[in-house]
Design a protein around this motif. Structure first.
Motif, PDB file in Angstrom:
ATOM      1  N   ASN A  71      -3.112 -26.494   7.978  1.00 15.79           N
ATOM      2  CA  ASN A  71      -2.176 -26.273   6.986  1.00 15.79           C
ATOM      3  C   ASN A  71      -2.484 -26.220   5.487  1.00 15.79           C
ATOM      4  OD1 ASN A  71      -0.239 -25.705   8.760  1.00 15.79           O
ATOM      5  ND2 ASN A  71       1.399 -27.279   8.263  1.00 15.79           N
ATOM      6  N   THR A  72      -3.646 -27.334   5.050  1.00 22.12           N
ATOM      7  CA  THR A  72      -4.175 -27.589   4.043  1.00 22.12           C
ATOM      8  C   THR A  72      -4.899 -26.185   3.632  1.00 22.12           C
ATOM      9  OG1 THR A  72      -4.242 -30.035   4.336  1.00 22.12           O
ATOM     10  CG2 THR A  72      -5.718 -28.819   2.710  1.00 22.12           C
ATOM     11  N   LEU A  73      -5.636 -25.841   4.659  1.00 27.37           N
ATOM     12  CA  LEU A  73      -6.465 -24.509   4.276  1.00 27.37           C
ATOM     13  C   LEU A  73      -5.584 -23.241   3.746  1.00 27.37           C
ATOM     14  CD1 LEU A  73      -9.282 -23.125   6.592  1.00 27.37           C
ATOM     15  CD2 LEU A  73      -7.557 -21.791   6.146  1.00 27.37           C
ATOM     16  N   LEU A  74      -4.442 -23.240   4.548  1.00 29.83           N
ATOM     17  CA  LEU A  74      -3.771 -22.198   4.463  1.00 29.83           C
ATOM     18  C   LEU A  74      -2.784 -22.283   3.137  1.00 29.83           C
ATOM     19  CD1 LEU A  74      -2.181 -21.485   7.890  1.00 29.83           C
ATOM     20  CD2 LEU A  74      -3.817 -20.230   6.774  1.00 29.83           C
ATOM     21  N   SER A  75      -2.625 -23.495   2.797  1.00 27.65           N
ATOM     22  CA  SER A  75      -1.787 -23.780   1.559  1.00 27.65           C
ATOM     23  C   SER A  75      -2.180 -23.200  -0.114  1.00 27.65           C
ATOM     24  CB  SER A  75      -1.460 -25.450   1.357  1.00 27.65           C
ATOM     25  OG  SER A  75      -2.700 -26.056   0.835  1.00 27.65           O
ATOM     26  N   VAL A  76      -3.213 -23.237   0.146  1.00 31.20           N
ATOM     27  CA  VAL A  76      -4.011 -22.832  -1.322  1.00 31.20           C
ATOM     28  C   VAL A  76      -3.822 -21.073  -1.339  1.00 31.20           C
ATOM     29  CG1 VAL A  76      -5.818 -22.595  -2.900  1.00 31.20           C
ATOM     30  CG2 VAL A  76      -5.620 -24.591  -1.710  1.00 31.20           C
ATOM     31  N   PRO A  77      -4.085 -20.487  -0.371  1.00 33.78           N
ATOM     32  CA  PRO A  77      -3.777 -19.110  -0.598  1.00 33.78           C
ATOM     33  C   PRO A  77      -2.310 -18.737  -0.518  1.00 33.78           C
ATOM     34  CG  PRO A  77      -4.871 -19.482   1.474  1.00 33.78           C
ATOM     35  CD  PRO A  77      -5.026 -20.533   0.750  1.00 33.78           C
ATOM     36  N   MET A  78      -1.799 -19.472   0.195  1.00 28.55           N
ATOM     37  CA  MET A  78      -0.138 -19.398   0.122  1.00 28.55           C
ATOM     38  C   MET A  78       0.394 -19.515  -1.174  1.00 28.55           C
ATOM     39  SD  MET A  78       2.882 -21.400   0.080  1.00 28.55           S
ATOM     40  CE  MET A  78       2.412 -22.875   0.582  1.00 28.55           C
ATOM     41  N   LEU A  79      -0.287 -20.577  -1.938  1.00 30.11           N
ATOM     42  CA  LEU A  79       0.226 -20.861  -3.258  1.00 30.11           C
ATOM     43  C   LEU A  79      -0.217 -19.771  -4.339  1.00 30.11           C
ATOM     44  CD1 LEU A  79      -0.187 -24.740  -3.403  1.00 30.11           C
ATOM     45  CD2 LEU A  79       1.955 -23.347  -3.516  1.00 30.11           C
ATOM     46  N   VAL A  80      -1.215 -19.163  -3.935  1.00 27.03           N
ATOM     47  CA  VAL A  80      -1.425 -17.777  -4.879  1.00 27.03           C
ATOM     48  C   VAL A  80      -0.544 -17.020  -4.675  1.00 27.03           C
ATOM     49  CG1 VAL A  80      -3.071 -15.944  -4.962  1.00 27.03           C
ATOM     50  CG2 VAL A  80      -4.372 -18.606  -4.502  1.00 27.03           C
ATOM     51  N   THR A  81      -0.030 -16.549  -3.759  1.00 28.74           N
ATOM     52  CA  THR A  81       0.821 -15.360  -3.549  1.00 28.74           C
ATOM     53  C   THR A  81       2.242 -15.949  -4.163  1.00 28.74           C
ATOM     54  OG1 THR A  81       1.791 -16.167  -1.241  1.00 28.74           O
ATOM     55  CG2 THR A  81      -0.271 -14.852  -1.431  1.00 28.74           C
ATOM     56  N   MET A  82       2.783 -16.901  -3.869  1.00 27.23           N
ATOM     57  CA  MET A  82       3.888 -17.553  -4.163  1.00 27.23           C
ATOM     58  C   MET A  82       3.902 -17.673  -5.944  1.00 27.23           C
ATOM     59  SD  MET A  82       5.939 -18.219  -1.958  1.00 27.23           S
ATOM     60  CE  MET A  82       5.765 -18.073  -0.020  1.00 27.23           C
ATOM     61  N   THR A  83       2.965 -17.964  -6.538  1.00 21.53           N
ATOM     62  CA  THR A  83       2.854 -18.055  -7.932  1.00 21.53           C
ATOM     63  C   THR A  83       2.469 -16.827  -8.598  1.00 21.53           C
ATOM     64  OG1 THR A  83       0.522 -19.016  -7.899  1.00 21.53           O
ATOM     65  CG2 THR A  83       2.472 -20.606  -7.880  1.00 21.53           C
ATOM     66  N   MET A  84       1.359 -15.921  -8.212  1.00 21.86           N
ATOM     67  CA  MET A  84       1.053 -14.840  -9.054  1.00 21.86           C
ATOM     68  C   MET A  84       1.992 -13.803  -8.809  1.00 21.86           C
ATOM     69  SD  MET A  84      -3.382 -15.030  -8.762  1.00 21.86           S
ATOM     70  CE  MET A  84      -3.319 -13.843  -9.884  1.00 21.86           C
ATOM     71  N   ASN A  85       2.713 -13.783  -7.590  1.00 18.68           N
ATOM     72  CA  ASN A  85       3.651 -12.914  -7.367  1.00 18.68           C
ATOM     73  C   ASN A  85       4.945 -12.572  -8.518  1.00 18.68           C
ATOM     74  OD1 ASN A  85       3.246 -11.006  -4.928  1.00 18.68           O
ATOM     75  ND2 ASN A  85       5.309 -10.997  -5.049  1.00 18.68           N
ATOM     76  N   GLN A  86       5.332 -13.619  -8.668  1.00 19.19           N
ATOM     77  CA  GLN A  86       6.432 -13.786  -9.915  1.00 19.19           C
ATOM     78  C   GLN A  86       5.793 -13.223 -11.013  1.00 19.19           C
ATOM     79  OE1 GLN A  86       9.363 -14.205  -9.073  1.00 19.19           O
ATOM     80  NE2 GLN A  86      10.421 -14.061 -10.944  1.00 19.19           N
ATOM     81  N   THR A  87       4.547 -13.530 -11.533  1.00 22.07           N
ATOM     82  CA  THR A  87       4.010 -13.214 -12.683  1.00 22.07           C
ATOM     83  C   THR A  87       3.538 -11.769 -12.785  1.00 22.07           C
ATOM     84  OG1 THR A  87       3.197 -15.484 -13.199  1.00 22.07           O
ATOM     85  CG2 THR A  87       2.320 -13.708 -14.568  1.00 22.07           C
ATOM     86  N   MET A  88       3.094 -11.449 -11.877  1.00 23.26           N
ATOM     87  CA  MET A  88       2.414 -10.096 -11.815  1.00 23.26           C
ATOM     88  C   MET A  88       3.368  -9.046 -11.539  1.00 23.26           C
ATOM     89  SD  MET A  88      -0.826 -10.648 -12.263  1.00 23.26           S
ATOM     90  CE  MET A  88      -1.443  -8.781 -11.813  1.00 23.26           C
ATOM     91  N   PHE A  89       4.700  -9.308 -10.688  1.00 22.47           N
ATOM     92  CA  PHE A  89       5.475  -8.253 -10.245  1.00 22.47           C
ATOM     93  C   PHE A  89       7.046  -8.600 -10.744  1.00 22.47           C
ATOM     94  CE2 PHE A  89       2.250  -7.916  -6.990  1.00 22.47           C
ATOM     95  CZ  PHE A  89       1.558  -6.852  -7.350  1.00 22.47           C
ATOM     96  N   GLY A  90       7.199  -9.857 -11.045  1.00 21.32           N
ATOM     97  CA  GLY A  90       8.517 -10.168 -11.782  1.00 21.32           C
ATOM     98  C   GLY A  90       9.507 -10.574 -10.493  1.00 21.32           C
TER      99      GLY A  90
END
Length: 201
Positions: free
Chosen positions: A182-201
């Motif tokens: 879960n720790t391994l998966l958490s960082v890429p998961m957080l990339v999508t959760m944070t960058m998606n909102q900024t990049m696509f709204g």
């Protein structure tokens, strides 16, 4: 003030009262409790529970699992009997609440099916659905790991469920490996959760 802050329950009650006042302010500014308001409210809850969940995941992996071998044997019950069970309670229910709020948020924004199919419903031409879908699947796998593998194994490792020394050792290793997954998966998961909102709204 010190009396308030010395009591965790009262601190959190006041924190949520202040938060609800702010939520009410957003509702008044928005002119009502429409879809936009509820989407914002669900995003707040999703973020709050997500911080609690991932924060505890990082506590376990950055601190507890790494430092446990260094703790003298006579002191370990302080962690295994008191700290770990309490932390695991908040950990697993924060995971549940994060996942539920995320699903509600995706449904309220109208992209749940598109995201869960990784954009296949759109012919893979809407990148935000693919990216957020990857994040949602990573979070779903992590949520599944918490309830299906980590918590059942921890119950044996901590002695909540009966098991001999070998069973406890095996369960502890299993819980650690899935927690590290879960720790391994958490960082890429957080990339999508944070960058998606900024990049696509």
């Amino acid at each position: 003030m010190a009396g308030l802050l010395a009591n965790f329950r009262n601190t959190m009650i006041v924190s949520f009262v202040l938060s609800l006042i702010l939520v009410g302010g957003y509702a008044a500014h928005n002119g009502g409790l429409d879809t936009t308001f509820w989407t914002a409210a669900f995003r707040w809850l999703h973020t709050f529970f997500g911080i609690l969940w991932i924060g505890l995941l990082y506590y376990f992996n950055f601190v507890q699992i790494r430092k446990m071998p260094e703790i003298p044997a006579e002191l370990k019950p302080g962690v295994t009997k008191y700290i770990a069970p309490e932390a695991l309670f908040w950990f697993r229910y924060a995971a549940l609440a994060t996942w539920v709020m995320g699903v509600i948020l995706a449904i309220s924004r109208g992209y749940f099916v598109q995201a869960m199919t990784l954009g296949a419903m759109d012919g893979f031409v809407v990148p935000q659905h693919t990216f957020i879908g990857v994040g949602m699947w990573l979070a779903t796998i992590m949520f599944f790991n918490v309830w299906v593998f980590i918590w059942p194994a921890q119950k044996i490792a901590l002695g909540i469920v009966e098991g001999d020394a070998d069973a406890k050792a095996a369960a502890g290793r299993k819980a650690m490996l899935f927690s590290r997954t879960n720790t391994l998966l958490s960082v890429p998961m957080l990339v999508t959760m944070t960058m998606n909102q900024t990049m696509f709204g």
